[in-house]
Design a protein around this motif. Structure first.
Motif, PDB file in Angstrom:
ATOM      1  N   UNK A  33       1.304  -0.804   0.106  1.00  0.00           N
ATOM      2  CA  UNK A  33       0.132  -0.175   0.333  1.00  0.00           C
ATOM      3  C   UNK A  33       0.642   0.904   0.317  1.00  0.00           C
ATOM      4  N   UNK A  34       0.397   1.992  -0.438  1.00  0.00           N
ATOM      5  CA  UNK A  34       0.861   3.704  -0.648  1.00  0.00           C
ATOM      6  C   UNK A  34       1.404   4.123   0.906  1.00  0.00           C
ATOM      7  N   UNK A  35       2.462   4.329   1.317  1.00  0.00           N
ATOM      8  CA  UNK A  35       2.875   5.409   2.529  1.00  0.00           C
ATOM      9  C   UNK A  35       3.110   6.125   2.854  1.00  0.00           C
ATOM     10  N   UNK A  36       2.740   6.742   3.902  1.00  0.00           N
ATOM     11  CA  UNK A  36       3.244   8.145   4.280  1.00  0.00           C
ATOM     12  C   UNK A  36       5.254   8.506   4.191  1.00  0.00           C
ATOM     13  N   UNK A  37       5.898   9.113   3.278  1.00  0.00           N
ATOM     14  CA  UNK A  37       7.488   9.155   3.718  1.00  0.00           C
ATOM     15  C   UNK A  37       7.768  10.379   4.586  1.00  0.00           C
ATOM     16  N   UNK A  38       7.519  11.779   4.230  1.00  0.00           N
ATOM     17  CA  UNK A  38       7.538  12.933   4.535  1.00  0.00           C
ATOM     18  C   UNK A  38       6.301  13.769   4.581  1.00  0.00           C
ATOM     19  N   UNK A  39       5.779  15.140   4.953  1.00  0.00           N
ATOM     20  CA  UNK A  39       4.960  15.706   4.857  1.00  0.00           C
ATOM     21  C   UNK A  39       5.459  17.345   5.190  1.00  0.00           C
ATOM     22  N   UNK A  40       5.843  18.395   4.717  1.00  0.00           N
ATOM     23  CA  UNK A  40       6.288  19.514   5.215  1.00  0.00           C
ATOM     24  C   UNK A  40       4.472  20.377   5.063  1.00  0.00           C
ATOM     25  N   UNK A  41       4.988  22.266   6.219  1.00  0.00           N
ATOM     26  CA  UNK A  41       3.794  22.318   6.256  1.00  0.00           C
ATOM     27  C   UNK A  41       4.861  23.614   6.175  1.00  0.00           C
ATOM     28  N   UNK A  42       3.680  24.414   5.447  1.00  0.00           N
ATOM     29  CA  UNK A  42       3.435  25.701   4.614  1.00  0.00           C
ATOM     30  C   UNK A  42       4.774  27.129   5.429  1.00  0.00           C
ATOM     31  N   UNK A  43       4.375  26.069   6.550  1.00  0.00           N
ATOM     32  CA  UNK A  43       5.155  27.421   8.157  1.00  0.00           C
ATOM     33  C   UNK A  43       6.625  26.723   8.014  1.00  0.00           C
ATOM     34  N   UNK A  44       6.756  25.469   7.363  1.00  0.00           N
ATOM     35  CA  UNK A  44       8.012  24.155   7.992  1.00  0.00           C
ATOM     36  C   UNK A  44       8.565  23.702   8.721  1.00  0.00           C
ATOM     37  N   UNK A  45       6.640  23.108   9.329  1.00  0.00           N
ATOM     38  CA  UNK A  45       7.036  21.736  10.416  1.00  0.00           C
ATOM     39  C   UNK A  45       6.788  20.768  10.107  1.00  0.00           C
ATOM     40  N   UNK A  46       7.862  19.543   9.645  1.00  0.00           N
ATOM     41  CA  UNK A  46       7.995  18.835   9.028  1.00  0.00           C
ATOM     42  C   UNK A  46       7.598  17.240  10.258  1.00  0.00           C
ATOM     43  N   UNK A  47       7.391  16.372   9.573  1.00  0.00           N
ATOM     44  CA  UNK A  47       6.519  14.702   9.615  1.00  0.00           C
ATOM     45  C   UNK A  47       7.306  14.180   9.236  1.00  0.00           C
ATOM     46  N   UNK A  48       7.268  12.694   9.870  1.00  0.00           N
ATOM     47  CA  UNK A  48       8.698  11.709   8.633  1.00  0.00           C
ATOM     48  C   UNK A  48       7.641  10.256   9.442  1.00  0.00           C
ATOM     49  N   UNK A  49       8.124   9.843   8.857  1.00  0.00           N
ATOM     50  CA  UNK A  49       7.450   8.004   8.780  1.00  0.00           C
ATOM     51  C   UNK A  49       8.366   7.705   9.442  1.00  0.00           C
ATOM     52  N   UNK A  50       8.832   6.516  10.637  1.00  0.00           N
ATOM     53  CA  UNK A  50      10.003   6.282  12.077  1.00  0.00           C
ATOM     54  C   UNK A  50      11.359   5.342  10.065  1.00  0.00           C
ATOM     55  N   UNK A  51      10.548   5.198   9.298  1.00  0.00           N
ATOM     56  CA  UNK A  51      12.078   4.577   8.469  1.00  0.00           C
ATOM     57  C   UNK A  51      12.623   5.313   7.647  1.00  0.00           C
ATOM     58  N   UNK A  52      11.952   7.361   7.409  1.00  0.00           N
ATOM     59  CA  UNK A  52      12.541   8.240   7.047  1.00  0.00           C
ATOM     60  C   UNK A  52      13.452   8.703   7.923  1.00  0.00           C
ATOM     61  N   UNK A  53      12.759   8.904   9.002  1.00  0.00           N
ATOM     62  CA  UNK A  53      13.277   9.632  10.618  1.00  0.00           C
ATOM     63  C   UNK A  53      15.581   9.521  10.152  1.00  0.00           C
ATOM     64  N   UNK A  54      16.211  10.852  10.324  1.00  0.00           N
ATOM     65  CA  UNK A  54      18.053   9.654  10.445  1.00  0.00           C
ATOM     66  C   UNK A  54      18.110   9.547   9.214  1.00  0.00           C
ATOM     67  N   UNK A  55      17.117  10.119   8.492  1.00  0.00           N
ATOM     68  CA  UNK A  55      17.734   9.550   6.838  1.00  0.00           C
ATOM     69  C   UNK A  55      17.672  10.091   5.375  1.00  0.00           C
ATOM     70  N   UNK A  56      16.595  10.785   6.034  1.00  0.00           N
ATOM     71  CA  UNK A  56      15.611  11.797   4.949  1.00  0.00           C
ATOM     72  C   UNK A  56      15.161  12.733   4.795  1.00  0.00           C
ATOM     73  N   UNK A  57      15.465  14.178   4.532  1.00  0.00           N
ATOM     74  CA  UNK A  57      15.291  15.525   5.070  1.00  0.00           C
ATOM     75  C   UNK A  57      14.831  15.628   3.487  1.00  0.00           C
ATOM     76  N   UNK A  58      12.966  16.582   4.399  1.00  0.00           N
ATOM     77  CA  UNK A  58      12.092  17.549   3.176  1.00  0.00           C
ATOM     78  C   UNK A  58      12.335  18.937   3.579  1.00  0.00           C
ATOM     79  N   UNK A  59      11.894  19.426   2.780  1.00  0.00           N
ATOM     80  CA  UNK A  59      12.076  20.428   2.439  1.00  0.00           C
ATOM     81  C   UNK A  59      10.812  21.622   1.247  1.00  0.00           C
ATOM     82  N   UNK A  60      11.616  22.451   2.134  1.00  0.00           N
ATOM     83  CA  UNK A  60      10.393  23.369   0.796  1.00  0.00           C
ATOM     84  C   UNK A  60      10.704  24.720   0.552  1.00  0.00           C
ATOM     85  N   UNK A  61      10.018  24.883  -0.807  1.00  0.00           N
ATOM     86  CA  UNK A  61      10.887  26.612  -0.957  1.00  0.00           C
ATOM     87  C   UNK A  61       9.644  26.429  -1.422  1.00  0.00           C
TER      88      UNK A  61
END
Length: 121
Positions: free
Chosen positions: A44-72
């Motif tokens: 199934x489709x699974x969440x990796x990471x999200x970021x709000x317009x204000x820069x708050x981030x949320x990561x799946x456990x599998x992504x923490x420490x290895x992946x970084x989400x950012x936004x322009x």
């Protein structure tokens, strides 16, 4: 029309890195959250990471420490820097944007077509 275009997928060896980008274009009034999801064959489709317009981030456990989400926000673009990739990260990575096309619109979810990430030696 709103379009999300993902770039940056490919084949990488275990332990390698990739940087994905997702550019939203078209009629866009405002974007709330942007995120990355992935879907591996038979799963199934699974969440990796999200970021709000204000820069708050949320990561799946599998992504923490290895992946970084950012936004322009000025470019309506989100990025996913993926380091120390593992074969288990192999999947189609899809971009999501929760946005309003016009000031009169409600927020809706839009999806890109996806970009393949393959981690293999």
């Amino acid at each position: 029309q709103v379009q999300l275009v993902e770039l940056g997928g490919g084949l990488v060896q275990p332990g390698g890195s990739l940087r994905l980008s997702c550019a939203a274009s078209g009629v866009i009034f405002s974007i709330d959250a942007m995120g990355w999801y992935r879907q591996a064959p038979g799963k199934e489709r699974e969440l990796v990471a999200t970021i709000t317009s204000g820069g708050s981030t949320n990561y799946a456990d599998s992504a923490k420490g290895r992946f970084t989400i950012s936004r322009d926000n000025a470019k309506n673009t989100a990025y996913l820097q993926m380091n120390n990739l593992e074969p288990e990260d192999t999947a189609v990575y899809l971009c999501n944007a929760h946005l309003r096309p016009t000031i009169l619109s409600r927020f809706h979810d839009y999806w890109g077509q996806g970009t393949q990430v393959t981690v293999s030696s």
